[in-house]
Motif scaffolding. Structure first.
Motif, PDB file in Angstrom:
ATOM      1  N   LEU B 116      -1.518 -25.052  -6.287  1.00 53.49           N
ATOM      2  CA  LEU B 116      -2.648 -25.480  -7.334  1.00 53.49           C
ATOM      3  C   LEU B 116      -3.077 -26.680  -6.406  1.00 53.49           C
ATOM      4  O   LEU B 116      -4.293 -26.453  -5.912  1.00 53.49           O
ATOM      5  CB  LEU B 116      -2.384 -25.667  -8.376  1.00 53.49           C
ATOM      6  CG  LEU B 116      -3.399 -25.663  -9.484  1.00 53.49           C
ATOM      7  CD1 LEU B 116      -4.607 -24.690  -9.179  1.00 53.49           C
ATOM      8  CD2 LEU B 116      -2.786 -27.178 -10.493  1.00 53.49           C
ATOM      9  N   PHE B 131     -14.810 -25.803 -11.188  1.00 53.21           N
ATOM     10  CA  PHE B 131     -13.598 -25.351 -11.871  1.00 53.21           C
ATOM     11  C   PHE B 131     -12.921 -26.738 -12.162  1.00 53.21           C
ATOM     12  O   PHE B 131     -12.662 -26.988 -13.796  1.00 53.21           O
ATOM     13  CB  PHE B 131     -12.544 -24.799 -10.612  1.00 53.21           C
ATOM     14  CG  PHE B 131     -11.301 -25.108 -11.331  1.00 53.21           C
ATOM     15  CD1 PHE B 131     -10.845 -23.911 -12.431  1.00 53.21           C
ATOM     16  CD2 PHE B 131     -10.494 -25.955 -11.301  1.00 53.21           C
ATOM     17  CE1 PHE B 131      -9.589 -23.171 -12.430  1.00 53.21           C
ATOM     18  CE2 PHE B 131      -9.003 -25.726 -11.823  1.00 53.21           C
ATOM     19  CZ  PHE B 131      -8.815 -24.462 -11.977  1.00 53.21           C
ATOM     20  N   GLU B 156     -21.526 -19.585 -15.213  1.00 53.40           N
ATOM     21  CA  GLU B 156     -20.071 -19.044 -15.858  1.00 53.40           C
ATOM     22  C   GLU B 156     -19.512 -18.144 -14.479  1.00 53.40           C
ATOM     23  O   GLU B 156     -18.680 -18.006 -14.416  1.00 53.40           O
ATOM     24  CB  GLU B 156     -19.980 -18.202 -17.013  1.00 53.40           C
ATOM     25  CG  GLU B 156     -20.320 -18.401 -17.576  1.00 53.40           C
ATOM     26  CD  GLU B 156     -21.318 -17.893 -19.471  1.00 53.40           C
ATOM     27  OE1 GLU B 156     -21.083 -18.309 -20.207  1.00 53.40           O
ATOM     28  OE2 GLU B 156     -21.814 -16.380 -18.829  1.00 53.40           O
ATOM     29  N   LYS B 157     -20.665 -16.869 -13.829  1.00 51.28           N
ATOM     30  CA  LYS B 157     -19.844 -16.822 -12.517  1.00 51.28           C
ATOM     31  C   LYS B 157     -19.093 -18.040 -11.135  1.00 51.28           C
ATOM     32  O   LYS B 157     -17.978 -16.910 -11.155  1.00 51.28           O
ATOM     33  CB  LYS B 157     -21.290 -16.258 -11.597  1.00 51.28           C
ATOM     34  CG  LYS B 157     -22.058 -15.091 -12.145  1.00 51.28           C
ATOM     35  CD  LYS B 157     -23.356 -14.853 -11.357  1.00 51.28           C
ATOM     36  CE  LYS B 157     -23.779 -13.363 -11.684  1.00 51.28           C
ATOM     37  NZ  LYS B 157     -25.391 -12.950 -11.753  1.00 51.28           N
ATOM     38  N   MET B 159     -17.681 -20.360 -11.936  1.00 49.34           N
ATOM     39  CA  MET B 159     -15.934 -20.192 -12.503  1.00 49.34           C
ATOM     40  C   MET B 159     -15.507 -18.796 -12.693  1.00 49.34           C
ATOM     41  O   MET B 159     -13.809 -19.528 -12.122  1.00 49.34           O
ATOM     42  CB  MET B 159     -16.044 -20.551 -13.813  1.00 49.34           C
ATOM     43  CG  MET B 159     -14.508 -21.049 -14.837  1.00 49.34           C
ATOM     44  SD  MET B 159     -14.637 -22.818 -14.498  1.00 49.34           S
ATOM     45  CE  MET B 159     -13.157 -23.230 -15.048  1.00 49.34           C
ATOM     46  N   HIS B 160     -15.929 -17.592 -13.014  1.00 54.08           N
ATOM     47  CA  HIS B 160     -15.254 -16.857 -12.292  1.00 54.08           C
ATOM     48  C   HIS B 160     -15.010 -16.377 -11.081  1.00 54.08           C
ATOM     49  O   HIS B 160     -13.272 -15.936 -10.997  1.00 54.08           O
ATOM     50  CB  HIS B 160     -16.189 -15.035 -13.200  1.00 54.08           C
ATOM     51  CG  HIS B 160     -16.155 -14.389 -12.573  1.00 54.08           C
ATOM     52  ND1 HIS B 160     -14.737 -13.632 -14.111  1.00 54.08           N
ATOM     53  CD2 HIS B 160     -15.718 -13.211 -11.904  1.00 54.08           C
ATOM     54  CE1 HIS B 160     -14.648 -12.196 -13.032  1.00 54.08           C
ATOM     55  NE2 HIS B 160     -14.924 -12.186 -12.329  1.00 54.08           N
ATOM     56  N   LEU B 163     -11.530 -18.923 -10.511  1.00 54.29           N
ATOM     57  CA  LEU B 163     -10.359 -18.195 -11.172  1.00 54.29           C
ATOM     58  C   LEU B 163      -9.545 -16.796  -9.823  1.00 54.29           C
ATOM     59  O   LEU B 163      -8.727 -17.306  -9.402  1.00 54.29           O
ATOM     60  CB  LEU B 163     -10.476 -17.365 -12.389  1.00 54.29           C
ATOM     61  CG  LEU B 163     -10.670 -18.812 -13.681  1.00 54.29           C
ATOM     62  CD1 LEU B 163     -10.983 -17.661 -14.495  1.00 54.29           C
ATOM     63  CD2 LEU B 163      -9.211 -19.133 -13.582  1.00 54.29           C
ATOM     64  N   LEU B 164     -10.988 -16.314  -9.525  1.00 54.76           N
ATOM     65  CA  LEU B 164     -10.048 -15.501  -8.810  1.00 54.76           C
ATOM     66  C   LEU B 164      -9.986 -15.864  -7.562  1.00 54.76           C
ATOM     67  O   LEU B 164      -8.444 -15.548  -7.034  1.00 54.76           O
ATOM     68  CB  LEU B 164     -11.592 -14.255  -8.724  1.00 54.76           C
ATOM     69  CG  LEU B 164     -12.394 -13.271  -9.840  1.00 54.76           C
ATOM     70  CD1 LEU B 164     -13.281 -12.684  -9.736  1.00 54.76           C
ATOM     71  CD2 LEU B 164     -11.183 -12.291 -10.036  1.00 54.76           C
ATOM     72  N   LEU B 166      -8.560 -18.546  -6.988  1.00 54.43           N
ATOM     73  CA  LEU B 166      -7.349 -19.339  -6.986  1.00 54.43           C
ATOM     74  C   LEU B 166      -5.865 -18.914  -7.441  1.00 54.43           C
ATOM     75  O   LEU B 166      -5.284 -18.784  -6.498  1.00 54.43           O
ATOM     76  CB  LEU B 166      -7.693 -20.092  -8.122  1.00 54.43           C
ATOM     77  CG  LEU B 166      -8.036 -21.754  -8.207  1.00 54.43           C
ATOM     78  CD1 LEU B 166      -8.126 -21.376  -9.697  1.00 54.43           C
ATOM     79  CD2 LEU B 166      -7.977 -22.977  -6.704  1.00 54.43           C
ATOM     80  N   ARG B 167      -6.159 -17.194  -8.020  1.00 57.33           N
ATOM     81  CA  ARG B 167      -5.011 -16.276  -7.848  1.00 57.33           C
ATOM     82  C   ARG B 167      -4.797 -15.941  -6.636  1.00 57.33           C
ATOM     83  O   ARG B 167      -4.052 -15.854  -6.254  1.00 57.33           O
ATOM     84  CB  ARG B 167      -6.035 -15.262  -9.145  1.00 57.33           C
ATOM     85  CG  ARG B 167      -5.109 -13.565  -8.497  1.00 57.33           C
ATOM     86  CD  ARG B 167      -3.736 -13.996  -9.286  1.00 57.33           C
ATOM     87  NE  ARG B 167      -2.974 -12.899  -9.552  1.00 57.33           N
ATOM     88  CZ  ARG B 167      -1.142 -12.538  -8.992  1.00 57.33           C
ATOM     89  NH1 ARG B 167      -1.079 -14.353  -8.709  1.00 57.33           N
ATOM     90  NH2 ARG B 167      -0.995 -12.331  -8.839  1.00 57.33           N
ATOM     91  N   ILE B 170      -3.007 -18.597  -4.765  1.00 62.03           N
ATOM     92  CA  ILE B 170      -2.143 -18.680  -5.229  1.00 62.03           C
ATOM     93  C   ILE B 170      -0.127 -17.976  -5.033  1.00 62.03           C
ATOM     94  O   ILE B 170       0.205 -18.006  -4.502  1.00 62.03           O
ATOM     95  CB  ILE B 170      -1.770 -19.875  -6.318  1.00 62.03           C
ATOM     96  CG1 ILE B 170      -2.855 -20.861  -6.455  1.00 62.03           C
ATOM     97  CG2 ILE B 170      -0.397 -19.947  -7.269  1.00 62.03           C
ATOM     98  CD1 ILE B 170      -2.963 -21.519  -7.454  1.00 62.03           C
ATOM     99  N   ILE B 173       3.480 -15.670  -8.885  1.00 61.36           N
ATOM    100  CA  ILE B 173       4.602 -16.744  -8.720  1.00 61.36           C
ATOM    101  C   ILE B 173       5.653 -16.477 -10.538  1.00 61.36           C
ATOM    102  O   ILE B 173       5.507 -15.002  -9.876  1.00 61.36           O
ATOM    103  CB  ILE B 173       3.676 -17.880 -10.045  1.00 61.36           C
ATOM    104  CG1 ILE B 173       2.834 -17.409 -10.665  1.00 61.36           C
ATOM    105  CG2 ILE B 173       2.410 -18.962  -8.822  1.00 61.36           C
ATOM    106  CD1 ILE B 173       2.365 -18.061 -11.777  1.00 61.36           C
TER     107      ILE B 173
END
Lengths: 304, 173
Positions: B116, B131, B156-157, B159-160, B163-164, B166-167, B170, B173
């Protein structure tokens, strides 16, 4: 299946719990659903970094005050400029008798002098340069007493004459400090040739020539971008105490009674050029000596 | 219209304003530019500037004034030196703040935490800012939008996207 590429705010709304029941049920089937749940949970309780509000607020009030005194000092420093302007006028009047221009600074003053070819000299306190404006382009040379930082534009040889020796360069930045028994040349850029009574040496960037009582010293130190005194701090690295005392007297117009001092011990440290109390404390407390400043702030007694 | 009493030139009002805004501004700058010390210096400089210009900045504009000044200063500094988000500083603080830790946080496995950290460092400035303001400082999208003067939709965009990515970094898992 929810297409995360298509709905550009989906995850943001999910994180905020704004999804409809139906969307949420759909999302649970998404292959990455478990990842996002874990990400959400693991960042749910990250504590915010501590911040010491009072200390930082105090620092702002300290700094804004210092800025104000700095400003007033700037205004005060117009006086030497006026004085110099006046003396240049007088010198101009005497032009036929003495074509040399003399510029000097008093206690605690600092001054930048633009030379005819665009080179610059920054004079530290109680220092003096003498040069000939008329012949400048033919012969770039000047006499220095005290300490100055030079930014020399490219051109023919530029010479600084001092009582301890001559410094010649082609185009470079260097600092020269001439005291009674102390002589130091620091090269900040380019190449500098130092010719003292006893030896001749070529300095390149970051090299320092130093002699104490006409004896050259083996000495090296890491140089900053420019001398610290330009930012109102005097700094010393293994310098005899009498040179440090001389600098204190030059900066603050004080007299230090040095009969209790061993003047040849070496001092390493810094002091500010705009705060007498801190400066005295910085020098004498590190040496483990007590001192007393007279009522009128002109005399310092060392009490061993 | 305003007398000195009601403006930011009044030391008491200035102090209150600092106390209620400085910490979030520091966090905002830290998340955005990635350097904690630099963020604290920027807060100092922007508030000193506010003080010096207090007669020209109305109380209502003061907040956006310090954010703009600090952000612009930060941008001109980071343009010269690319600073990598130093999550290390943050982790250190987390450790010293043991009392506040929830069981969930303690349960976070080391491996995931390291991943992370790295993934956060890889986010774009804006994504990380949004974030972390949301996750750490619990700011709503609307509040975040006001800080950097953009629409809620834009937040919001971001933030979205955060998250994408970070996915993405990372992985499984």
């Amino acid at each position: 299946m929810i297409d995360l590429k298509k709905d550009e705010t989906f995850l943001a709304r999910w994180l905020n719990g704004e999804l409809t029941e139906i969307d949420l049920k759909e999302f649970e089937k998404h292959p990455d659903y478990n990842f996002y749940v874990k990400l959400k949970q693991s960042t749910e309780h990250l504590p915010s970094l501590a911040y010491d509000v009072d200390t930082h607020l105090q620092r702002i009030h300290d700094n804004k005050e210092r800025k104000e005194t700095k400003d007033s000092k700037k205004v005060f420093r117009l006086f030497p400029v006026l004085a110099i302007a006046a003396s240049i006028l007088i010198i101009f009047g005497l032009f036929f008798y003495n074509p040399d221009t003399t510029i000097s600074t008093g206690h605690g003053q600092m001054l930048t002098v633009d030379l005819p070819d665009g080179s610059q000299v920054m004079l530290n306190a109680m220092s003096q340069v003498v040069f000939n404006k008329r012949d400048w382009n033919a012969q770039r040379s000047l006499n220095l007493i005290g300490e100055a930082f030079f930014k020399v534009t490219n051109g023919n040889t530029f010479t600084v004459h001092t009582k301890h020796g001559d410094i010649t360069v082609l185009g470079t930045q260097f600092n020269v400090n001439v005291e009674d028994s102390f002589f130091e040349v620091s090269c900040y850029e380019g190449k500098v040739k130092v010719k003292s009574a006893t030896q001749e040496k070529i300095l390149v960037k970051n090299q320092i020539f130093r002699s104490i009582k006409n004896t050259p010293q083996d000495f090296s130190s890491q140089l900053q971008e420019k001398p610290t005194w330009i930012d109102n701090t005097s700094s010393f690295s293994s310098v005899p105490l009498n040179t440090v005392i001389q600098e204190l007297e030059d900066q603050y117009n004080i007299k230090i009674n040095n009969s209790n001092l061993k003047l040849d011990i070496l001092y390493t440290g810094t002091f500010p050029n705009d705060n007498l109390d801190v400066a005295l404390r910085s020098v004498f407390s590190t040496l483990g000596m007590n001192y007393r400043l007279s009522e009128n702030k002109k005399d310092v007694m060392i009490e061993k | 219209m305003q007398n000195e009493e009601g403006t930011i030139c009044n030391e008491r009002i200035f102090n209150d304003f600092f106390k209620s805004n400085a910490r979030l501004l520091r966090n905002y700058l830290y998340y955005k530019f990635g350097d904690l010390d630099q963020a604290e210096d920027l807060v100092q400089e922007s508030f000193i500037k506010l003080w010096n210009n207090c007669s020209k900045v109305s109380t209502g504009k003061a907040k956006s004034y310090v954010y703009t000044v600090a952000t612009n200063l930060g941008i001109s500094i980071t343009r010269h030196q690319k600073v990598k988000f130093k999550y290390q500083d943050y982790v250190k603080h987390v450790k010293s703040d043991v009392d506040n830790q929830s069981p969930e946080f303690l349960a976070l496995e080391d491996e995931f935490k390291v991943k992370l950290d790295n993934a956060l460092a890889k986010l774009s400035d804006r994504q990380r800012e949004v974030f972390l303001l949301s996750r750490i400082d619990k700011k709503t999208y609307k509040e975040i939008a006001q800080l950097s003067d953009v629409s809620v939709k834009a937040v919001e965009k971001l933030m979205h996207k955060a998250l994408l990515s970070l996915r993405e970094s990372i992985g499984n898992i």
